[in-house]
Motif scaffolding. Structure first.
Motif, PDB file in Angstrom:
ATOM      1  N   GLN A 140       0.839  -1.202   0.000  1.00  0.00           N
ATOM      2  CA  GLN A 140       0.000   0.000   0.000  1.00  0.00           C
ATOM      3  C   GLN A 140       0.872   1.249   0.000  1.00  0.00           C
ATOM      4  O   GLN A 140       0.600   2.223  -0.714  1.00  0.00           O
ATOM      5  N   ILE A 141       1.920   1.224   0.813  1.00  0.00           N
ATOM      6  CA  ILE A 141       2.828   2.373   0.876  1.00  0.00           C
ATOM      7  C   ILE A 141       3.566   2.549  -0.442  1.00  0.00           C
ATOM      8  O   ILE A 141       3.650   3.653  -0.991  1.00  0.00           O
ATOM      9  N   LEU A 142       4.117   1.465  -0.977  1.00  0.00           N
ATOM     10  CA  LEU A 142       4.892   1.542  -2.219  1.00  0.00           C
ATOM     11  C   LEU A 142       4.023   1.951  -3.401  1.00  0.00           C
ATOM     12  O   LEU A 142       4.450   2.741  -4.247  1.00  0.00           O
ATOM     13  N   SER A 144       1.394   3.797  -3.399  1.00  0.00           N
ATOM     14  CA  SER A 144       0.926   5.186  -3.300  1.00  0.00           C
ATOM     15  C   SER A 144       2.069   6.195  -3.249  1.00  0.00           C
ATOM     16  O   SER A 144       1.828   7.400  -3.227  1.00  0.00           O
ATOM     17  N   ASN A 145       3.310   5.698  -3.249  1.00  0.00           N
ATOM     18  CA  ASN A 145       4.477   6.589  -3.187  1.00  0.00           C
ATOM     19  C   ASN A 145       5.548   6.125  -4.173  1.00  0.00           C
ATOM     20  O   ASN A 145       6.491   5.414  -3.800  1.00  0.00           O
ATOM     21  N   PRO A 146       5.418   6.512  -5.448  1.00  0.00           N
ATOM     22  CA  PRO A 146       6.363   6.043  -6.480  1.00  0.00           C
ATOM     23  C   PRO A 146       7.799   6.483  -6.270  1.00  0.00           C
ATOM     24  O   PRO A 146       8.703   5.936  -6.891  1.00  0.00           O
ATOM     25  N   ASN A 147       8.035   7.450  -5.370  1.00  0.00           N
ATOM     26  CA  ASN A 147       9.406   7.894  -5.088  1.00  0.00           C
ATOM     27  C   ASN A 147      10.156   6.903  -4.195  1.00  0.00           C
ATOM     28  O   ASN A 147      11.372   6.988  -4.055  1.00  0.00           O
ATOM     29  N   ILE A 148       9.439   5.962  -3.589  1.00  0.00           N
ATOM     30  CA  ILE A 148      10.076   5.001  -2.688  1.00  0.00           C
ATOM     31  C   ILE A 148      10.431   3.733  -3.454  1.00  0.00           C
ATOM     32  O   ILE A 148       9.571   3.091  -4.040  1.00  0.00           O
ATOM     33  N   SER A 149      11.717   3.373  -3.442  1.00  0.00           N
ATOM     34  CA  SER A 149      12.144   2.135  -4.094  1.00  0.00           C
ATOM     35  C   SER A 149      12.775   1.156  -3.113  1.00  0.00           C
ATOM     36  O   SER A 149      13.207   0.077  -3.498  1.00  0.00           O
ATOM     37  N   PHE A 150      12.800   1.526  -1.832  1.00  0.00           N
ATOM     38  CA  PHE A 150      13.378   0.690  -0.789  1.00  0.00           C
ATOM     39  C   PHE A 150      12.637   1.003   0.498  1.00  0.00           C
ATOM     40  O   PHE A 150      12.654   2.136   0.974  1.00  0.00           O
ATOM     41  N   LEU A 151      11.979  -0.004   1.054  1.00  0.00           N
ATOM     42  CA  LEU A 151      11.200   0.207   2.266  1.00  0.00           C
ATOM     43  C   LEU A 151      11.449  -0.931   3.246  1.00  0.00           C
ATOM     44  O   LEU A 151      11.336  -2.103   2.893  1.00  0.00           O
ATOM     45  N   TYR A 241       9.669   1.981   7.685  1.00  0.00           N
ATOM     46  CA  TYR A 241       8.295   2.037   8.185  1.00  0.00           C
ATOM     47  C   TYR A 241       8.292   1.607   9.644  1.00  0.00           C
ATOM     48  O   TYR A 241       8.594   0.454   9.952  1.00  0.00           O
ATOM     49  N   HIS A 242       7.942   2.521  10.526  1.00  0.00           N
ATOM     50  CA  HIS A 242       7.995   2.250  11.956  1.00  0.00           C
ATOM     51  C   HIS A 242       6.732   1.516  12.419  1.00  0.00           C
ATOM     52  O   HIS A 242       5.929   2.032  13.203  1.00  0.00           O
ATOM     53  N   LYS A 243       6.588   0.313  11.915  1.00  0.00           N
ATOM     54  CA  LYS A 243       5.521  -0.570  12.380  1.00  0.00           C
ATOM     55  C   LYS A 243       6.043  -1.998  12.337  1.00  0.00           C
ATOM     56  O   LYS A 243       6.664  -2.419  11.361  1.00  0.00           O
ATOM     57  N   ASN A 244       5.778  -2.758  13.371  1.00  0.00           N
ATOM     58  CA  ASN A 244       6.301  -4.109  13.494  1.00  0.00           C
ATOM     59  C   ASN A 244       5.550  -5.058  12.566  1.00  0.00           C
ATOM     60  O   ASN A 244       4.404  -5.410  12.817  1.00  0.00           O
ATOM     61  N   LEU A 245       6.230  -5.504  11.495  1.00  0.00           N
ATOM     62  CA  LEU A 245       5.600  -6.391  10.521  1.00  0.00           C
ATOM     63  C   LEU A 245       6.399  -7.672  10.287  1.00  0.00           C
ATOM     64  O   LEU A 245       6.080  -8.433   9.373  1.00  0.00           O
ATOM     65  N   CYS A 246       7.433  -7.915  11.103  1.00  0.00           N
ATOM     66  CA  CYS A 246       8.258  -9.108  10.899  1.00  0.00           C
ATOM     67  C   CYS A 246       9.030  -9.422  12.180  1.00  0.00           C
ATOM     68  O   CYS A 246       9.039  -8.631  13.123  1.00  0.00           O
ATOM     69  N   SER A 247       9.672 -10.582  12.190  1.00  0.00           N
ATOM     70  CA  SER A 247      10.404 -11.023  13.378  1.00  0.00           C
ATOM     71  C   SER A 247      11.804 -11.488  13.000  1.00  0.00           C
ATOM     72  O   SER A 247      11.977 -12.243  12.032  1.00  0.00           O
ATOM     73  N   GLU A 352       0.220   6.328   8.908  1.00  0.00           N
ATOM     74  CA  GLU A 352      -0.027   4.913   9.097  1.00  0.00           C
ATOM     75  C   GLU A 352      -1.022   4.376   8.083  1.00  0.00           C
ATOM     76  O   GLU A 352      -1.889   5.087   7.587  1.00  0.00           O
ATOM     77  N   VAL A 353      -0.889   3.094   7.764  1.00  0.00           N
ATOM     78  CA  VAL A 353      -1.778   2.445   6.823  1.00  0.00           C
ATOM     79  C   VAL A 353      -3.029   2.001   7.562  1.00  0.00           C
ATOM     80  O   VAL A 353      -2.936   1.470   8.656  1.00  0.00           O
TER      81      VAL A 353
END
Length: 353
Positions: A140-142, A144-151, A241-247, A352-353
């Protein structure tokens, strides 16, 4: 000045004919938008957890999962092969390397990049995990934001060590908590101050740009990921992205052996020297920072990882191994002020999404 950030084609070192597709159908989805790639070597029990987390994503389905297996045991069925046979998910593609020797870490990571077919690429270590909403929120972030190529998404820890002898606890400062659910842009200064990305878990990046950079360089082992992410930042923007999405799993493995972690810190030390030497103001202000970083890293390695640091490992610092209170205090304060400044003045591309 080191050569760690210079361009080098690391794909030409791999024999392309020694990797065989052993499971899956390339025709099921010929043009997936995202590839989740899992390099693995003799860790079938952990691989199952990582693989399940990758295959069971919710809310986003246009992706493939590829496993690159670096275990070559001709004539015998390995535990990893037995595991893969139990899966009937069309998103899964399993490749075995059948060369005369192993690919090694950098080779396996580069082969993952090459075999991926998605525009977007995410590498998952075979002992790490993705939350089920990882792809949905990140894409969703990528999108809506074509300037981001690394997140990069924030991760939590699965710590399997015996911590009884360690004087350390996980903690997050007030400033960091105020970044929650925001997307932060990193600059070169962030890569001087620390390793802002950390391990590769939770990253989605533009695959073609990663290939143009030459891939992962084995010369930067054991800090292969940090060196590559720093190089990526020099050419393209990187975001967090300051949200916990992995471990991220911490276990008793080769990384905890004496020498490996300090070798990693030494690679960081050399790269920080490269970054600070790019202009005169940096040379002046950060002239003692590489030593500051290395000494702080040595303390962290002892307290957090429980690994002893020898006198020999800091001997090369010479006079800087007893860095003055002035420099230690100056850089400590600067790091905190830098984080506060970014929190207040940075313009986030999304909330935030």
């Amino acid at each position: 000045m080191s050569d760690l950030l210079k361009y080098e084609n690391n794909f030409s070192k791999i024999n392309h004919f020694d990797l065989k597709l052993s499971h899956g159908d390339l025709n099921y989805n010929k043009t997936p938008l995202v590839t989740i790639a899992i390099p693995t070597y003799k860790r079938a029990n952990l691989l199952k957890q990582a693989l399940d987390s990758a295959l069971n994503q919710k809310g986003f389905s246009d992706y493939e999962v590829i496993v690159i297996d670096d275990e070559n045991d001709p004539g015998n069925e390995t535990e990893t092969q037995k595991l893969i046979k139990k899966y009937n998910d069309p998103k899964l593609l399993y490749y075995r390397y059948e060369g005369k020797s192993t690919l090694g870490m950098a080779g396996a990571w580069n082969k993952c990049l090459e075999m991926a077919r998605g525009k977007w690429y995410s590498m998952l270590h075979d002992d790490d995990l993705l939350k089920e909403n990882f792809l949905d929120e990140m894409m969703q972030i990528l999108n809506s934001n074509p300037n981001i190529s690394f997140l990069k998404a924030q991760h939590d820890h699965i710590d399997e060590r015996d911590l009884s002898d360690l004087n350390y606890e996980y903690r997050s400062g007030t400033v960091e908590k105020m970044f929650e659910k925001k997307v932060e842009k990193f600059s070169e200064i962030d890569y001087i101050l620390l390793n802002p990305i950390g391990g590769p878990v939770g990253i989605i990046l533009d695959r073609e740009k990663a290939i143009k950079l030459g891939g992962f360089n084995e010369k930067t082992y054991p800090a292969i990921d940090y060196a590559f992410f720093t190089k990526y930042c020099l050419e393209y923007d990187t975001y967090y992205y300051h949200k916990n999405l992995c471990s991220y799993r911490i276990a008793q493995n080769i990384s905890l052996k004496n020498g490996v972690l300090m070798n990693c810190a030494k690679i960081h030390y050399d790269i920080i020297n490269d970054l600070m030497s790019k202009n005169i103001p940096r040379k002046i202000f950060f002239k003692k920072y590489p030593a500051y970083y290395y000494l702080k890293a040595a303390k962290h390695i002892k307290e957090f990882w429980g690994v002893e640091v020898t006198e020999e490992e800091i001997k090369f610092l010479e006079k800087d191994k007893n860095l003055s209170i002035f420099w230690m205090g100056t850089y400590g304060v600067f790091k905190r002020l830098w984080r506060i400044k970014k929190m207040i003045f940075s313009k986030y591309p999304v909330q935030e999404v």
